[in-house]
Every structure is written in C-alpha cells, then in structure tokens.
Motif scaffolding. Structure first.
Motif, mmCIF file in Angstrom:
data_model
loop_
_atom_site.group_PDB
_atom_site.id
_atom_site.type_symbol
_atom_site.label_atom_id
_atom_site.label_comp_id
_atom_site.label_asym_id
_atom_site.label_seq_id
_atom_site.Cartn_x
_atom_site.Cartn_y
_atom_site.Cartn_z
ATOM 1 N N LEU A 1 0.911 -1.109 -0.203
ATOM 2 C CA LEU A 1 0.110 -0.022 0.010
ATOM 3 C C LEU A 1 0.963 1.251 0.014
ATOM 4 N N ALA A 2 0.678 1.978 -0.996
ATOM 5 C CA ALA A 2 1.655 3.077 -1.014
ATOM 6 C C ALA A 2 0.923 4.516 -0.386
ATOM 7 N N GLY A 3 0.643 4.295 1.033
ATOM 8 C CA GLY A 3 0.314 5.291 1.679
ATOM 9 C C GLY A 3 1.517 6.229 2.286
ATOM 10 N N GLN A 4 0.979 6.913 3.206
ATOM 11 C CA GLN A 4 1.870 7.883 3.929
ATOM 12 C C GLN A 4 2.767 6.923 4.770
ATOM 13 N N HIS A 5 4.120 7.172 4.812
ATOM 14 C CA HIS A 5 5.158 6.661 5.562
ATOM 15 C C HIS A 5 5.694 7.459 6.654
ATOM 16 N N ASP A 6 5.192 7.525 8.053
ATOM 17 C CA ASP A 6 5.862 8.318 8.693
ATOM 18 C C ASP A 6 7.031 7.766 9.569
ATOM 19 N N VAL A 7 8.017 8.583 9.941
ATOM 20 C CA VAL A 7 9.064 8.175 10.705
ATOM 21 C C VAL A 7 9.235 8.785 11.892
#
Length: 98
Positions: A67-73
């Motif tokens: 799933l190409a969603g938002q990836h938070d760090v």
C-alpha cells in the motif's frame, strides 16, 4: 571431451544467469525522489514496493509495503531509535547512528 564442454557451457550459463538475477532497480538508476530525500525521509520504490528510510548512517531497508500510503518516521532523540510506520503498523529500524 564432450562432457567437459557441456559442463563448462552450463557453468557459464549459470554464472551469467546469477549475475543478472542480483541486479536491482536501485543498483541501476537513482531516482530523483530518492536522491532528494531529506534525513529521515522515506523512499517507496513503486516497482518493488520496497520502503527505505534515509538515516545519518545511510539508507535503511524498512520492508515491503504494497500500500503506497503515507510512511511516517519517528526518531526518538533520547535513545536514537528510529521507527517507520508502514501499512501493517510501526516497525523498529534500529539506532539512527551505528
């Protein structure tokens, strides 16, 4: 002699096949999105769905995320621990510098 020639040919074909099997999209070309990522930025390779996070020590592989969603760090400055949020939840990447 015929057996030696066949085995040498098979060995050559196998070695050529293995050398091309190890090639990666990231090995052949640096995309502009990856090259312009800031520290603790995320790069999601659309062809492989691999997710990478840019750390002070270099790129860290976070895993595969279809799933190409938002990836938070999240970087905890006190401990140096880095986490990335994938579609399946948070994943621990390790220390920012090691």
């Amino acid at each position: 002699m015929k057996h030696f020639a066949l085995s040498a040919l098979a060995g050559l074909a196998l070695s050529l096949g293995l050398s091309t099997a190890n090639a990666s999209v990231l090995d052949t070309a640096t995309t502009s999105a990856a090259s312009q990522a800031e520290l603790y930025g995320v790069f999601h390779d659309r062809q492989t769905n691999f997710v990478f996070v840019k750390l002070p020590r270099g790129w860290a592989f976070a895993g595969r995320d279809d799933l190409a969603g938002q990836h938070d760090v999240f970087h905890d400055a006190a401990t140096g621990f880095v986490f990335v949020k994938l579609s399946g939840g948070w994943k621990f990447l390790g220390r920012a510098t090691a």
